[in-house]
Design an enzyme around this catalytic site. Structure first.
Site, PDB file in Angstrom:
ATOM      1  CG  ASP A  46      -1.640   1.253   1.497  1.00  0.00           C
ATOM      2  OD1 ASP A  46      -1.694   2.084   0.583  1.00  0.00           O
ATOM      3  OD2 ASP A  46      -2.192   1.414   2.610  1.00  0.00           O
TER       4      ASP A  46
ATOM      5  CE  LYS B 206      -1.728   7.166  -3.262  1.00  0.00           C
ATOM      6  NZ  LYS B 206      -2.187   6.215  -2.250  1.00  0.00           N
TER       7      LYS B 206
ATOM      8  CD  GLU C 277      -4.800   3.580  -2.143  1.00  0.00           C
ATOM      9  OE1 GLU C 277      -5.595   4.392  -1.646  1.00  0.00           O
ATOM     10  OE2 GLU C 277      -3.675   3.914  -2.563  1.00  0.00           O
TER      11      GLU C 277
ATOM     12  CG  ASP D  47      -9.257   4.410   1.081  1.00  0.00           C
ATOM     13  OD1 ASP D  47      -8.702   5.047   1.982  1.00  0.00           O
ATOM     14  OD2 ASP D  47      -8.644   3.689   0.270  1.00  0.00           O
TER      15      ASP D  47
END
Ligand code: AMP
Length: 614
Positions: A8, A70, A171, A193
């Protein structure tokens, strides 16, 4: 095939897991922690730090500490998100020749995948150290709402780190896999999420081991970082009001405020009030200034209200796309660290009408799901099947700058779809195929993935040629486009990376430099190990020598002193090989010292044994 690890790669933290038999395990990093901050730092001394070590020095090195990278993956420098990031990030951003964003640090322009690769490389090394075997294959996750450029960027990061990226999975899908794999009954679930940088909502159903994603939606620029920013802005404004001092331009002060803001935000998930205390944050003619203030949970909630509201739209859209109403959802899973904020749970409860399930560890569940997917691919787990969807529609620009969708969002992947187009002018010899991804009707409002020309179309009146444009999305969600003119058979494939992302040769160069750095890193570690060993030997033998030098023959004394000089010099300059040699010489020369010590010890023993005259 060796083991396949699940990674992850988070905005704030990353995590790596593997499956032992059918049991998933999180792999601790070299420092023993189960998650690793996704932070890379370049220090003034030319050192490169990753994870917790990078985080720890961020306050004194704000310009050289790269976090939240990211959020920059797959983005153009000229975009609203990067513009916003430029205002708030302490490190510098610039534009690559193809318009992609670059990070300027340590006298180099770094691409975001290259920086993320450093984090991935650390996780790979942690896995290898923990499992005592070489690890090459990995499943890497990305937000479900990532577009093609962002997915390509994530995959490039893995490749640069020396990983064979078997699959990029979403994810929330990974989280659902971890949650649902042992559940017997059919369920329809929503995965909410909210991590450090991105927000995803996915609706999926599972029954007898088949996981089917029905829809997904989200916001790739909404996460915990934005919550921290709201708190920071509040604290800075308050400080200005009370002291008249502006902290906005002081990068070191800003970094301290950022850390304190995040800490306070996290504390307020359990406490109702917390104190922020930053001594000597600034100063003026009257002396040093300290930032001491209180923040309550209700103030935090008020500051972040707008951010929480932004989660509602994607949830409603995902429900509508899945053709479901909230009451049909059996459970809502919370994933991502930011969901620990009680107000987030309340928001979810308001949207879905049920208390969300927080039984899973939001920091680890995604990596665990990725590891499970690895075992599915490897064939070790055979009773699970995963069917994901593409988050955004794909298509091409057509007459008048309009966007014609070829694959609609939330289509199950892998998928291939073809649509036939034609020319707009008589005897038109070529067509320009502009590939886009997004939901807007106007081309320029969507994400451009690439442009290519199909040439050699035989002369024909406008509207008569048949040009078949085919889109293929693989299981990673990565897109390939071809255009074929039926009459001539001419065919062109889009080079998605031509207008965005890294080229093959850039990736190869980065792989090489990452590998080289890894070798240098190992050499540095080795050197430190031999230096430490030699230092201990020097200290121990020198002390012993001082004690017993009178008992050593002059020639042996000379040998020892020469070896000791060589060892001390080696500490200053030598490489690992020379350190090893110096160690061996000193070790050998110190045997006479040991013998002398034994001799002295024996004499003392004997003396102690002689009975005193009564
Ligand atoms: P992730 O990307 O899932 O690791 O999420 C990281 C984000 O979660 C960061 O913005 C953290 O500040 C936030 N976070 C972690 N723990 C908490 C907490 N207890 N309360 C609120 N936010 C948290």
């Amino acid at each position: 095939m060796g083991r396949i690890i699940g990674i992850d790669l988070g905005t704030t933290n990353s995590c790596v897991a593997y499956l032992e038999g059918s049991e998933p395990h999180v792999i601790p990093n070299q420092e023993g922690a189960r998650t690793t901050p996704s932070i890379v730092a370049f220090t003034d001394k030319g050192e490169r730090l990753v994870g917790q070590l990078a985080k720890r020095q961020s306050i004194i090195n704000p310009k050289g500490t790269l976090y939240a990278v990211k959020r920059l993956i797959g983005r153009k420098y000229q975009s609203a998100e990067v513009e916003e990031a430029t205002r708030r990030l302490p490190y510098s951003l610039s534009s690559a020749a193809n318009g992609d964003v670059r990070i300027k640090v340590a006298e180099k322009d770094w691409s975001p995948p290259e920086v993320s690769a450093i984090v991935l490389q650390k996780l790979k090394e942690a896995a290898e150290a923990f499992l005592h075997e070489k690890v090459d294959d990995a499943i890497v996750t990305c937000p479900a709402y990532f577009n093609d450029s962002q997915r390509q960027g994530t995959r490039d990061a893995g490749i640069i780190a020396g990983l064979n990226v078997m699959r990029i999975i979403n994810e929330p899908t990974a989280a659902a896999l971890a949650y649902g794999r042992n559940r017997k009954n059919a369920e329809t679930i929503a995965v909410f999420d909210l991590g450090g940088g991105t927000f995803d909502i996915s609706i999926m159903e599972f029954e007898e081991g088949v996981f089917k994603v029905l829809s997904t939606a989200g916001d790739t620029y909404l996460g915990g970082e934005d919550f921290d920013q709201r708190v920071m802005e509040h604290i800075i404004a308050e400080f200005k009001e009370t002291t008249g001092i502006e902290l906005k331009n002081d990068k070191m002060a800003l970094q301290r405020v950022k850390e304190a803001a995040e800490k306070a935000k996290c504390e307020l998930s359990t406490a109702v009030e917390t104190e922020l205390n930053l001594p000597f944050i600034s100063g003026d003619k009257t002396g040093p200034k300290h930032l001491v203030t209180k923040l309550t949970r209700s103030k935090l909630e008020q500051l972040c209200d707008g951010l929480l509201e932004r989660t509602r739209g994607p949830c409603e859209q995902a429900l509508a796309d899945a053709k479901l109403t909230a009451d049909k959802i059996d459970a809502v899973l919370l994933v991502g660290g930011q969901t620990r904020m009680p107000k987030v749970s309340q928001m979810v409860e308001k949207i879905f009408g049920k208390i969300p399930n927080n039984s899973i560890n939001p920091d680890e569940v995604v990596a665990i799901g990725a590891a499970i997917q690895g075992s599915i691919i490897k064939g070790d787990v055979q009773d699970l099947i995963l069917m994901d969807v593409t988050p955004l529609s794909l298509g091409i620009e057509t007459k008048g700058g309009t966007f014609t969708k070829i694959i609609e969002r939330n289509t199950s992947i892998p998928a291939t779809k073809t649509m036939t187009f034609t020319t707009v002018q008589d005897n038109q010899k070529m067509v320009r195929v502009h590939v886009l991804q997004g939901e807007r009707e106007i081309s320029e409002l969507n994400k451009s993935l690439g442009v290519f020309m199909l040439t050699g179309i035989p002369d024909a009146p406008a509207g008569t040629p048949h040009i078949d444009v085919s889109f293929t999305i693989d299981a990673n969600g990565i897109v390939q486009v071809t255009a074929v003119d039926r009459a001539s058979g001419n065919k062109q494939e889009v080079q998605i990376t031509a207008s965005s992302g890294l080229t093959e040769s850039e990736i190869q160069r980065m792989i090489e430099s990452a590998r080289q750095y890894s070798d240098e890193d190992k050499a540095r570690k080795d050197k430190i190990k031999y230096q430490t060993r030699l230092e201990s030997l020097i200290a121990a033998t020198q002390a012993a020598f001082n004690e017993v030098q009178n008992l050593i023959k002059p020639q042996d004394r000379q040998t020892f002193e020469t070896a000791m000089d060589e060892a001390k010099k080696a500490l200053e300059t030598a490489d690992s090989e020379e350190l090893k040699i110096a160690y061996n010489h000193l070790d050998l020369a110190s045997r006479n010292v040991s013998n002398a010590l034994m001799q002295q010890f024996g004499t003392e023993q004997k003396k102690a044994e002689i009975p005193k005259p009564s």
